[in-house]
Design a protein around this motif. Structure first.
Motif, mmCIF file in Angstrom:
data_model
loop_
_atom_site.group_PDB
_atom_site.id
_atom_site.type_symbol
_atom_site.label_atom_id
_atom_site.label_comp_id
_atom_site.label_asym_id
_atom_site.label_seq_id
_atom_site.Cartn_x
_atom_site.Cartn_y
_atom_site.Cartn_z
ATOM 1 N N LEU A 86 -31.399 9.181 46.033
ATOM 2 C CA LEU A 86 -32.043 8.874 44.759
ATOM 3 C C LEU A 86 -31.007 8.655 43.662
ATOM 4 C CD1 LEU A 86 -34.940 11.446 44.905
ATOM 5 C CD2 LEU A 86 -35.251 8.999 44.484
ATOM 6 N N PRO A 87 -31.318 7.770 42.724
ATOM 7 C CA PRO A 87 -30.429 7.599 41.568
ATOM 8 C C PRO A 87 -30.644 8.732 40.573
ATOM 9 C CG PRO A 87 -32.338 6.189 41.335
ATOM 10 C CD PRO A 87 -32.461 6.853 42.672
ATOM 11 N N GLY A 88 -29.762 8.804 39.598
ATOM 12 C CA GLY A 88 -29.920 9.818 38.571
ATOM 13 C C GLY A 88 -31.010 9.462 37.579
ATOM 14 N N ARG A 89 -31.249 8.164 37.450
ATOM 15 C CA ARG A 89 -32.272 7.722 36.506
ATOM 16 C C ARG A 89 -32.952 6.468 37.052
ATOM 17 N NH1 ARG A 89 -28.595 6.748 31.351
ATOM 18 N NH2 ARG A 89 -27.931 8.830 32.023
ATOM 19 N N VAL A 90 -34.144 6.214 36.565
ATOM 20 C CA VAL A 90 -34.944 5.094 37.043
ATOM 21 C C VAL A 90 -34.240 3.772 36.802
ATOM 22 C CG1 VAL A 90 -37.100 3.830 36.673
ATOM 23 C CG2 VAL A 90 -37.127 6.318 36.762
ATOM 24 N N SER A 91 -33.553 3.649 35.694
ATOM 25 C CA SER A 91 -32.912 2.380 35.351
ATOM 26 C C SER A 91 -31.887 1.958 36.397
ATOM 27 C CB SER A 91 -32.263 2.473 33.970
ATOM 28 O OG SER A 91 -31.275 3.501 33.958
ATOM 29 N N GLU A 92 -31.264 2.911 37.072
ATOM 30 C CA GLU A 92 -30.287 2.572 38.107
ATOM 31 C C GLU A 92 -30.962 1.886 39.290
ATOM 32 O OE1 GLU A 92 -27.733 5.851 39.231
ATOM 33 O OE2 GLU A 92 -27.915 6.713 37.222
ATOM 34 N N MET A 93 -32.133 2.369 39.635
ATOM 35 C CA MET A 93 -32.885 1.730 40.725
ATOM 36 C C MET A 93 -33.334 0.345 40.297
ATOM 37 S SD MET A 93 -34.102 1.968 43.828
ATOM 38 C CE MET A 93 -34.334 3.683 44.323
ATOM 39 N N ARG A 94 -33.815 0.239 39.064
ATOM 40 C CA ARG A 94 -34.263 -1.056 38.566
ATOM 41 C C ARG A 94 -33.126 -2.068 38.595
ATOM 42 N NH1 ARG A 94 -34.406 -1.184 32.562
ATOM 43 N NH2 ARG A 94 -32.241 -1.687 33.061
ATOM 44 N N ASP A 95 -31.937 -1.638 38.138
ATOM 45 C CA ASP A 95 -30.794 -2.546 38.108
ATOM 46 C C ASP A 95 -30.429 -3.011 39.516
ATOM 47 O OD1 ASP A 95 -30.721 -2.265 35.391
ATOM 48 O OD2 ASP A 95 -29.091 -0.791 35.386
ATOM 49 N N LEU A 96 -30.498 -2.091 40.480
ATOM 50 C CA LEU A 96 -30.181 -2.470 41.861
ATOM 51 C C LEU A 96 -31.176 -3.507 42.373
ATOM 52 C CD1 LEU A 96 -28.701 -2.055 44.612
ATOM 53 C CD2 LEU A 96 -30.459 -0.341 45.119
ATOM 54 N N LEU A 97 -32.457 -3.247 42.155
ATOM 55 C CA LEU A 97 -33.490 -4.128 42.697
ATOM 56 C C LEU A 97 -33.445 -5.518 42.080
ATOM 57 C CD1 LEU A 97 -36.527 -1.661 42.882
ATOM 58 C CD2 LEU A 97 -34.969 -2.347 44.718
ATOM 59 N N THR A 98 -32.982 -5.617 40.852
ATOM 60 C CA THR A 98 -32.891 -6.943 40.223
ATOM 61 C C THR A 98 -31.677 -7.717 40.726
ATOM 62 O OG1 THR A 98 -31.708 -5.986 38.346
ATOM 63 C CG2 THR A 98 -34.108 -6.237 38.137
ATOM 64 N N LYS A 99 -30.707 -7.000 41.322
ATOM 65 C CA LYS A 99 -29.510 -7.689 41.825
ATOM 66 C C LYS A 99 -29.610 -8.031 43.307
ATOM 67 C CE LYS A 99 -26.481 -4.597 40.379
ATOM 68 N NZ LYS A 99 -25.179 -3.933 40.105
ATOM 69 N N GLU B 269 -35.295 14.713 31.159
ATOM 70 C CA GLU B 269 -36.438 13.818 31.015
ATOM 71 C C GLU B 269 -36.308 12.617 31.951
ATOM 72 O OE1 GLU B 269 -38.982 12.634 27.143
ATOM 73 O OE2 GLU B 269 -36.962 11.773 27.174
ATOM 74 N N GLU B 270 -35.080 12.081 32.033
ATOM 75 C CA GLU B 270 -34.854 10.952 32.936
ATOM 76 C C GLU B 270 -35.003 11.363 34.400
ATOM 77 O OE1 GLU B 270 -31.013 9.668 31.775
ATOM 78 O OE2 GLU B 270 -31.732 8.489 30.047
ATOM 79 N N GLN B 271 -34.525 12.581 34.708
ATOM 80 C CA GLN B 271 -34.676 13.085 36.072
ATOM 81 C C GLN B 271 -36.155 13.231 36.430
ATOM 82 O OE1 GLN B 271 -32.407 13.652 38.360
ATOM 83 N NE2 GLN B 271 -33.626 14.733 39.914
ATOM 84 N N LEU B 272 -36.903 13.760 35.489
ATOM 85 C CA LEU B 272 -38.346 13.922 35.713
ATOM 86 C C LEU B 272 -39.014 12.565 35.899
ATOM 87 C CD1 LEU B 272 -40.871 15.754 35.714
ATOM 88 C CD2 LEU B 272 -40.976 15.446 33.242
#
Length: 775
Positions: free
Chosen positions: A621-634, A735-738
């Protein structure tokens, strides 16, 4: 995504645009008729209701009257007649029809079928010499003879009158026979695609001067088993023949029913998959005489004994085919790892009688024309059979290299041949060259001709029964294939070897089962809730008197990307299948280096825009949702597997609200100090919190300079700064982890798929950081 194995050909119009206007028939059925060239109500009625009246006058065939006159003269003078047949199902039924018709007409007759192994295909001089020495001066061929140029000349030299009845492709020169009865040499005969048994039946009708309905149970076998187009007269003979064979009292038919375990009405599949193969098996392994004896037998006990013997031969034939097919497949596969444009395999010791079946198996497996030859070193010959794909006409292409063969004959899709051993390599090279010149890559892909797309609600018992009015299906009138797009409610493996798939498609009012034989290898490649595109035949499964509609699936695809959910699973490798031709990669966020199936691991921050894989495994898992989003867009992936675990959950801990923070701060103001080490557990128990929440609130206050902390003693700052909770990096991280856990771990499959859909394989665009409050 799953690519279809075959090419789907959509050529239909909207059913509502049908112009036939046939009363009582649905638009779907009218569309099926139009696709078969039936454009008006009269033609539709004739097609749906075939009758004897639709058959043509046999006397329209050239040579018929001359042949009948000659036979009648032989009957009058008690001159014996020899029927010379072929050893396949069409040949033995043709022989049986002709012998029985001659005997009914009062002729003295017998039959002769050449031995496939010692004599080969078709008339031969030795057989004609034997017939002449036995006192025969009139020979009638059935289902053979049109290519017997030298043999016909030899018969004439002996003084034998040769009547040829055949249906195979006509070559450049016709034999010099007493009479030739062949639809394709008869300009005035309206239908040219009769099977050999159909031509024999026409002769029998002319000879007897009436419609011999007692032969229809034989005519239907040869017509269906020989794979002639089931249209025109063939459709009529097959349709009325199926009714005749279903109620036939002929001992041979009854005996075949028994060994085939056939109850009730027969159909084209009964003939094609049960009766036809058994009759064919006799001539494939030995002399075909017993097959004719079975069909002509008038004694039930005798017929049953012959049928049991024939059934044993068929079982032996199946074992031989399996062994040769395995050897032939290995010979194909070892050619530089890829099949050639035309497959020509040859080996000493192969049984020539089953090579047509082996060739068919090679065509189905490799989507290539195939010639399979048995080598006879003693004779210096190679003899065998060929089968082809739709785009490659075997007859015309082999005729271009006719000099390679000693004997050759057949059709566009099937042929038999004999050639010298030293011609095998040259034949292969010639045909490969012809295929390279004439065929494209698409021609080697099997084509499924789709009749129309149907909704789940269209698949009803009434509609399927109406479609079945187009039966019998076969060459020229294929069983309709329909396209259906739906998300299955259930997918499971079935069969003793778990190599078949069963789907359950369901809507509010309709349930349809889908059966995909031999597609069990796709089970792990189909994700839950994936929208399947399937092409298959509509059918009815009857069990214990209950009828259920089903789709017999021929091919399937998934056109969208797929999500495979293995979150928290401890048996990931058992549930992931990586096709050898596909590129997979594992991606980590937190430095994880171990991946299922020993896949290479790349870190998310090293992925570059546009990196593309067939499968992507997300292993932590990433530390925050945005990291997953960035990966999926690339990254581009057709299959995404979420395989991560959560070692310590923030989501399962109590998340403090602003009221919790206010209460805790007020408690500190009132008390002046708080011993975190000694009093945290007591406070948590009294308030219904957990200790981690008390510690978290304390650490956030300390970071924001609201309190002082020394050796676990918390006191309020005398002049605290004015800050919002969001200014605490600790608060924001928690909050980001949650948010990450809620979105990527504790969400349902549908919620996770919906979130991924926003970014997977989407065009590159700048997306603002979203604020997620739950899902």
């Amino acid at each position: 995504m799953i690519q279809s194995k075959m090419k789907w050909k959509f050529t239909y119009r909207d059913p509502e645009e049908s112009n036939i206007g046939l009363p009582g028939v649905t638009p779907l059925t009218q569309q099926l008729l139009e696709k078969r060239g039936i454009m008006d109500p009269a033609a539709a009625d004739s097609f749906l209701n075939p009758t004897i009246e639709q058959l043509h006058d046999p006397m329209l065939m050239d040579g018929m009257q001359r042949a009948v006159t000659r036979v009648n003269d032989a009957i009058a003078s008690e001159e014996p007649i020899l029927v010379f047949g072929d050893y396949d199902a069409d040949g033995v039924t043709s022989t049986s029809v002709m012998v029985e018709a001659l005997r009914k007409a009062g002729a003295l007759c017998d039959f002769y079928i050449p031995n496939r192994f010692t004599e080969g295909y078709g008339p031969n001089k030795e057989a004609f010499q034997f017939a002449f020495d036995s006192g025969y001066t009139l020979i009638i061929t059935v289902d053979t003879g049109i290519a017997a140029i030298e043999e016909a000349a030899f018969a004439k030299e002996l003084g034998i009158d040769l009547i040829i009845t055949d249906h195979h492709e006509v070559q450049e020169v016709l034999p010099d026979a007493y009479s030739i009865i062949h639809p394709k040499t008869s300009a005035n005969y309206p239908f040219q695609e009769l099977a050999g048994v159909g031509v024999a039946f026409k002769f029998a009708q002319s000879l007897l001067g009436r419609f011999p309905k007692e032969f229809l149970d034989l005519v239907v076998i040869g017509t269906i088993a020989d794979l002639v187009p089931l249209k025109g007269e063939n459709r009529v003979l097959a349709a009325i023949g199926l009714k005749a064979i279903s109620r036939s009292t002929r001992p041979g038919i009854q005996a075949l029913r028994k060994v085939c375990n056939i109850d009730g009405e027969m159909n084209e599949e009964t003939i094609g998959f049960s009766i036809g193969p058994r009759l064919n098996a006799v001539g494939r392994l030995q002399d075909a005489g017993p097959a004719v004896d079975l069909l002509l037998s008038e004694n039930q006990e005798e017929a049953e004994q012959i049928a049991l013997f024939i059934n044993q031969l068929n079982q032996e034939r199946q074992k031989i085919v399996t062994a040769i097919a395995k050897e032939a497949e290995e010979m194909v596969c070892c050619k530089d790892g890829e099949a050639e444009n035309v497959l020509v395999v040859a080996k000493e010791g192969w049984n020539p009688g089953v090579l047509g079946i082996v060739a068919s198996k090679l065509v189905r497996q490799f989507d290539r024309p195939a010639i399979v030859l048995a080598i006879d070193e003693e004779k210096g010959e190679a003899k065998g059979s060929a089968r082809s794909i739709d785009a490659f006409d075997l007859f015309s292409n082999c005729m271009e290299v006719r000099h390679r063969f000693k004997h050759f004959g057949g059709h566009a899709q099937a042929a038999g041949m004999t050639l010298d051993i030293n011609q095998v390599d040259g034949l292969r090279e010639d045909l490969i060259q012809l295929a390279q010149e004439k065929l494209s890559e698409e021609d080697y892909q099997q084509v499924l001709d789709v009749e129309t797309t149907v909704d789940l609600t269209d698949i009803t018992l009434k509609q399927i029964e109406e479609v079945n009015q187009l039966r019998p299906f076969g060459m020229g009138n294929p069983k309709p294939l329909f396209h259906l797009k739906h998300t299955p409610k259930e997918v499971r493996l079935i069969g003793s070897k778990k190599n078949h798939l069963k789907f359950q498609f369901q809507s509010e009012q309709t349930r349809v089962d889908g059966i995909a034989f031999g597609m069990g290898d796709l089970y792990q490649q189909i994700s839950p809730h994936a929208a399947l595109d399937v092409v298959g035949e509509l059918g009815i499964n009857e069990w214990n008197g209950r009828k259920n509609v089903q789709v017999m699936i021929k091919d399937l695809s998934v056109k969208e990307w797929q999500l495979f959910d293995h979150r928290g699973s401890t048996h990931i490798e058992k549930n992931i299948m990586i096709p050898p031709e596909e590129a997979f990669v594992a991606v980590g966020f937190q430095g994880e280096t171990q991946a299922p199936c020993n896949l290479p691991v790349v870190q998310a921050d090293s992925v570059t825009q546009g990196d593309s894989y067939d499968g992507v495994l997300l292993i932590d898992l990433p530390g925050r949702v945005s990291e997953m989003r960035d990966l999926l867009t690339k990254i581009k992936g057709q299959k995404i597997f979420v395989c991560y675990h959560l070692k310590e959950s923030t989501f399962l801990k109590t998340w403090p609200s602003r009221d919790h923070f206010k209460w805790f701060y007020g408690m500190l103001l009132k008390r002046g100090s708080f011993n975190l080490h000694k009093e945290a557990d007591l406070l948590a128990k009294r308030k219904g919190w957990d200790r981690s929440m008390v510690e978290f609130i304390s650490e956030v206050f300390f970071e924001l300079d609201f309190v002082k902390m020394e050796d676990g003693i918390i006191t309020v700052e005398s002049e605290p700064s004015q800050k919002d909770l969001q200014e605490s990096s600790l608060y924001r991280e928690r909050e980001e982890q949650l948010q990450m856990e809620r979105t990527l771990y504790y969400s349902t499959y549908n919620e996770l798929k919906s979130w991924f859909d926003q970014y997977v394989n989407q065009p590159v665009k700048h997306v603002k950081e979203e604020v997620v409050n739950g899902l």
